[in-house]
Design an enzyme around this catalytic site. Structure first.
Site, PDB file in Angstrom:
ATOM      1  CG  HIS A 132      27.759  48.537  29.483  1.00  8.67           C
ATOM      2  ND1 HIS A 132      28.757  48.926  30.336  1.00  8.67           N
ATOM      3  CD2 HIS A 132      27.132  49.680  29.106  1.00  8.67           C
ATOM      4  CE1 HIS A 132      28.717  50.245  30.485  1.00  8.67           C
ATOM      5  NE2 HIS A 132      27.740  50.723  29.744  1.00  8.67           N
TER       6      HIS A 132
ATOM      7  CG  ASP B 246      31.353  47.025  31.467  1.00  9.07           C
ATOM      8  OD1 ASP B 246      30.906  46.392  30.491  1.00  9.07           O
ATOM      9  OD2 ASP B 246      30.920  48.137  31.809  1.00  9.07           O
TER      10      ASP B 246
ATOM     11  CB  SER C  64      28.848  53.517  28.816  1.00  9.69           C
ATOM     12  OG  SER C  64      27.989  53.636  29.923  1.00  9.69           O
TER      13      SER C  64
END
Length: 485
Positions: free
Chosen positions: A229, A264, A346
């Site tokens: 992402h 992911d 992230s």
């Protein structure tokens, strides 16, 4: 005495002046002109009448209101009126800039007898080489040109192959490392100093917006692990700009090696960067709840940010759904931590107190836009095989059993209730059907559909798996073999 009355004969009369008598003042004023006998003078002939003299007009007025030169009509002709005759002169675009473009007659008339000839038969290789239709020196010239073009293409290909390093490689293998007991103990400062050069900031910019995240270097060839992402916009927009910013603020373009929306995870690569510091990868199999951990990354774009905490839970299924910024559709088997994980963390590493990467920071539960002590990371033991496959092939295949399920929780059963079974799938071959509730899969208790998704994904393609399901108030055991999705 005299008589006062007088007769009419005695009335005074007007004096009559004869022509011989001298003119008095009265005669000069009221008398007839000389030579006139009657009451009116005789009419003069037209030629004798005096004519008025017209002065020439003022030059300015003559120019403004006079007729154009050569014009004899009383009224001026409408300059925009079309001529009454058919003799209309052809427009001359060379002299009239307002004339429309048109095609005129050719300067030299063509030969009416000449007409396009039909195409003759095409020359084949035999006619070209041995038919005598082409001169030998022309063939030699064409052969020489072909040789030169091939030689030039080969040189350019070799040069570009040497300049651009290959994107995928089968010689890179990531492996976990055991902790070094000699350097044990908690020391956030020491760990942060040791790993800061191996952690990078990843920036993505498109024509309308941008975003940033974190990543860590896993090989000296320039391979970097991050979340899907983080780079999703760059993967879906060919014009997006993907860059890596190192700890010394050096900014380098990056290329996407591969990504996996179901886990992911993604791998990107930088080229021609010397002296890269590679992260030490640990082992997430023996993690313990309460173990101290450190999160490193660039939350909210603030690079080289360190937060610390403990592992608060393991094997936590966390769903990640697609949105406007990412196409990730995954359920991660997460390490839960209270180390602050905020947007921008992230893709960064979750580290143990030996400075080894034990997870990839991926998500955080937030209220009001900030961390509330619920952060989630993908275990490094699940990251390593995905990263190795992405580096080698650019894509990943996952195990599948051919079912869709929903969470069921009632007074009788907790688990993942099957909503659909694909025909011919491993689940169908194992006898599963709609309405069955799976309560255990590959040794893992199942209390939700997300837990079943994680359990299936962490199994291996082609290896038999045992499971338990509930049907009509009874529990049954079964076996199936996952296949590739």
């Amino acid at each position: 005495m005299t008589d006062s009355s007088a007769s009419s004969d005695d009335r005074p009369t007007d004096p009559v002046l004869s022509a011989n008598e001298p003119a008095s003042d009265l005669a000069a004023t009221f008398g007839r002109p000389e030579g006139v006998d009657g009451s009116f003078a005789p009419d003069a002939s037209p030629a004798e009448r005096p004519q008025p003299t017209i002065a020439p007009p003022d030059p300015v007025l003559a120019e403004a209101f006079g007729r154009p030169e050569g014009e004899t009509q009383t009224l001026q002709r409408d300059p925009y009126a079309q001529p009454a005759t058919d003799d209309v002169p052809e427009p001359d675009p060379w002299r009239d800039p307002d004339s429309a473009a048109h095609l005129s007659a050719p300067a030299v008339g063509g030969d009416p007898e000449s007409s396009p000839r039909e195409k003759g038969p095409l020359l084949g290789i035999r006619e070209l080489l041995f038919g005598g239709r082409v001169h030998w020196w022309a063939l030699a010239t064409l052969g020489l040109l072909a040789l030169l073009v091939g030689l030039f293409g080969g040189l350019v290909g070799r040069w570009t192959a040497e300049v651009v390093t290959p994107l995928h490689a089968d010689t890179v293998h990531l492996e976990g490392d055991s902790p070094d007991s000699a350097t044990g103990g908690t020391n956030v400062e020491r760990v942060a100093k040791a790993v800061q050069r191996s952690v990078v900031t990843i920036e993505v910019r498109t024509a309308v917006d941008g975003g940033s995240g974190s990543g860590f270097i896993v090989d000296k060839a320039g391979y970097i692990v991050t979340n899907n992402h983080v780079i999703s916009k760059a993967a879906n927009d060919s014009k997006a700009k993907l860059e890596v910013v190192f700890s010394d603020r050096q900014r380098v373009p990056a290329r996407l090696v591969g990504r996996d929306v179901k886990t992911d995870l993604a791998v990107i690569k930088v080229d021609d960067v010397a002296n890269l510091t590679v992260s030490k990868l640990g082992d997430s199999a023996d993690l313990q709840i309460g173990q101290e951990v450190i999160a490193f990354g660039s939350p909210l774009g603030l690079d080289k940010t360190v937060t610390s905490g403990i592992i608060s839970a393991l094997d936590r299924p966390v769903p990640l759904r697609p949105d406007a910024d990412s196409d990730t559709d995954a359920v991660i088997n997460a390490i839960q931590t209270d180390a602050a994980i905020n947007p921008g963390n992230s893709g960064g590493p979750l580290l143990n107190d030996d400075g080894q990467v034990i997870g990839v920071n991926t998500a955080g539960a937030m209220t009001g836009g900030g961390s509330i002590g619920l952060g989630f990371a993908i275990p490094i033991n699940e990251v390593i095989p995905i990263a190795n496959t992405l580096i080698a092939d650019g894509k990943v295949k996952h195990p599948s059993v051919g079912i869709t399920a929903a969470t069921v929780r009632n007074d009788r059963i907790f688990g993942a209730q099957i909503k659909d079974v694909a025909g011919g799938s491993p689940a169908a071959q194992a006898g599963l059907r709609e309405g069955d509730v799976i309560t255990k899969f590959n040794g893992r208790p199942i209390e939700s559909a997300d837990e079943l998704t994680v359990a299936v994904r962490t199994s291996k393609i082609g290896e038999q798996v045992k499971f338990t399901y509930w049907r009509d108030g009874r529990y049954f055991d079964g076996e199936l073999t996952p296949v590739s999705d």
